[in-house]
Scaffold this motif. Structure first.
Motif, mmCIF file in Angstrom:
data_model
loop_
_atom_site.group_PDB
_atom_site.id
_atom_site.type_symbol
_atom_site.label_atom_id
_atom_site.label_comp_id
_atom_site.label_asym_id
_atom_site.label_seq_id
_atom_site.Cartn_x
_atom_site.Cartn_y
_atom_site.Cartn_z
ATOM 1 N N UNK A 62 -39.928 -66.313 -10.935
ATOM 2 C CA UNK A 62 -38.684 -65.701 -11.483
ATOM 3 C C UNK A 62 -37.602 -65.920 -10.402
ATOM 4 N N UNK A 63 -37.836 -66.058 -8.898
ATOM 5 C CA UNK A 63 -36.817 -66.470 -8.010
ATOM 6 C C UNK A 63 -36.501 -67.800 -8.137
ATOM 7 N N UNK A 64 -37.287 -68.664 -8.515
ATOM 8 C CA UNK A 64 -37.441 -70.299 -8.639
ATOM 9 C C UNK A 64 -36.459 -70.628 -9.732
ATOM 10 N N UNK A 65 -36.248 -69.685 -10.802
ATOM 11 C CA UNK A 65 -35.510 -69.913 -12.012
ATOM 12 C C UNK A 65 -34.025 -69.503 -11.674
ATOM 13 N N UNK A 66 -33.660 -68.987 -10.523
ATOM 14 C CA UNK A 66 -32.450 -68.371 -10.230
ATOM 15 C C UNK A 66 -31.276 -69.622 -10.075
ATOM 16 N N UNK A 67 -29.896 -69.248 -10.536
ATOM 17 C CA UNK A 67 -29.000 -70.468 -10.112
ATOM 18 C C UNK A 67 -28.364 -70.300 -8.752
ATOM 19 N N UNK A 68 -28.998 -70.699 -8.018
ATOM 20 C CA UNK A 68 -28.593 -70.875 -6.612
ATOM 21 C C UNK A 68 -27.293 -71.404 -6.308
ATOM 22 N N UNK A 69 -26.649 -72.216 -7.148
ATOM 23 C CA UNK A 69 -25.593 -72.939 -7.120
ATOM 24 C C UNK A 69 -24.342 -72.053 -7.379
ATOM 25 N N UNK A 248 -36.070 -57.811 2.595
ATOM 26 C CA UNK A 248 -34.781 -58.107 1.446
ATOM 27 C C UNK A 248 -33.514 -57.863 1.982
ATOM 28 N N UNK A 249 -33.453 -56.659 2.909
ATOM 29 C CA UNK A 249 -32.113 -56.295 3.346
ATOM 30 C C UNK A 249 -31.373 -55.570 2.153
ATOM 31 N N UNK A 272 -24.415 -58.871 -1.566
ATOM 32 C CA UNK A 272 -25.605 -59.046 -1.959
ATOM 33 C C UNK A 272 -26.016 -60.164 -2.944
ATOM 34 N N UNK A 273 -27.087 -61.017 -2.352
ATOM 35 C CA UNK A 273 -27.275 -62.355 -2.843
ATOM 36 C C UNK A 273 -28.049 -62.116 -4.079
ATOM 37 N N UNK A 274 -28.150 -63.470 -4.618
ATOM 38 C CA UNK A 274 -29.167 -63.526 -5.735
ATOM 39 C C UNK A 274 -30.311 -63.235 -5.503
ATOM 40 N N UNK A 275 -30.875 -63.510 -4.418
ATOM 41 C CA UNK A 275 -32.256 -63.235 -3.863
ATOM 42 C C UNK A 275 -32.544 -61.970 -3.571
#
Length: 384
Positions: A62-69, A248-249, A272-275
């Protein structure tokens, strides 16, 4: 052309610090984190349980599919709604997110730093002591006064002293940790109501910090739901750190919509980051797994307390958190001696004996897994 020596560079940096860094900041100590490499880590009230393997794999995909950009998007509002549902947030309340509760504490101090007229006292933050260090630190960093009111010898609220200090000092914020850190106890509900009422009469905001709620027998949210008018000045803070996501903070604060909206104005954009939010959403979807972990830790806490109370020279207080406070008896510095002895045996706990006079010769023990608790008890017994 001459080249500056390291001594010249250091002198220049020191001169710059002396001119541009606040004097009170220069005299402060940074928050210290103990080196825990290779140790049984029982010093920071973390959940010792890892995610089950199947959930690790699912979360990784699930995290690998996130749009980090991309910057965090409206999905963060999905998390706000999920947390509101999970906590049973009352009607008329709203919820804001922080990068851990620490950020929420800092933002609240920033929002309440009201300029004063000449001759008026600065806004103040008030809290019982001993308590969570970030309450006082947030006041200092924001240039506010901090008023600490000692607890009783048994770590209960000194209600007359609290009411008197609130009435006389008119603090902007009153912090009440429920349960308290580092003492781990849950204060009497009637005492809490009296202090909250005194704060309302003084025009103070009350921030009730329920960081350890997964391990507590009560929540002040029930009092708020039953008496919303008496608690219109109350904000309630929680964190997912003790839920099981310390890395996760993510903290959250609930309160009357209009009040939360004002504090939310000083929150940095995209804090709050996407992660952060995707991990939190995933965890809430599997809340039963974390509830089972909390139940195991509560059972381990009972076992730990029974074993501690069977040891000579050890006093252990009741706990509604995932930690136990103990006091060591004996001549000299028994807390430091036992702390060093346990560390030498590979078990890291927290020596709180210098934090406040009421904590003299006290250690704080995080509740771990069954194996970790066995190793901790063995190290403690051998170090006595």
């Amino acid at each position: 052309m001459t080249q500056d020596t390291p001594t010249d560079t250091a002198s220049a940096v020191n001169a710059l610090i002396g001119r541009r860094i606040r004097q009170d900041v220069q005299s402060m100590h940074a928050y210290a984190i103990q080196d825990s490499k290779g140790m049984v880590k029982l010093d920071a009230m973390e959940n010792p349980h890892r995610l089950p393997a199947d959930l690790q794999e699912a979360l990784g995909k699930r995290l690998g599919a996130l749009a980090f950009n991309r910057y965090p998007d409206g999905r963060v509002n999905d998390l706000r709604q999920a947390l509101a549902t999970y906590a049973g947030m009352p009607q008329g309340f709203d919820l804001m997110l922080g990068n851990g509760s620490d950020e929420l504490i800092s933002l609240l101090a920033m929002a309440c730093d009201v300029p004063v007229q000449p001759g008026q006292a600065k806004p103040a933050i008030l809290a019982p002591l001993p308590g969570f260090v970030m309450y006082a630190m947030s006041a200092q960093l924001q240039g506010l006064d901090f008023i600490g009111v000692p607890l009783t010898a048994d770590f209960e609220l000194d209600v007359p002293a609290m009411v008197q200090a609130i009435t006389e000092q008119q603090p902007a914020i009153v912090y009440l940790a429920y349960p308290n850190n580092p003492t781990a106890n849950l204060w009497d509900e009637a005492d809490m109501v009296r202090v909250v009422a005194a704060a309302k009469a003084a025009g103070s905001i009350v921030a009730i910090d329920e960081a350890y709620q997964p391990f507590s027998s009560r929540t002040y949210l029930d009092v708020i739901r039953a008496n919303p008018a008496d608690n219109s000045h109350v904000l309630l803070m929680r964190t997912l750190s003790k839920f099981g996501l310390a890395g996760v903070r993510l903290g959250y604060m609930m309160g009357p919509t209009a009040l939360v909206a004002q504090v939310d104005k000083v929150r940095p954009p995209y804090n709050i980051s996407v992660l952060n939010y995707e991990c939190a959403l995933f965890a809430l979807e599997h809340a039963d797994v974390f509830a089972a972990q909390a139940a195991d830790l509560r059972a381990q806490r009972s076992r730990l307390l029974a074993a501690l109370r069977a040891l000579p020279g050890v006093k252990a207080w009741d706990s509604d958190a995932n930690m136990v406070l103990i006091r060591l008896e004996g001549a000299g510095e028994p807390a430091q001696k036992v702390f060093d002895g346990m560390k030498a045996r590979g078990v890291l706990v927290k020596n709180v004996s210098k934090m406040h006079p009421l904590l003299a010769q006290c250690l704080r023990l995080t509740v771990g897994t069954a194996d970790e608790n066995t190793r901790m008890l063995k190290a403690l017994q051998e170090s006595l």
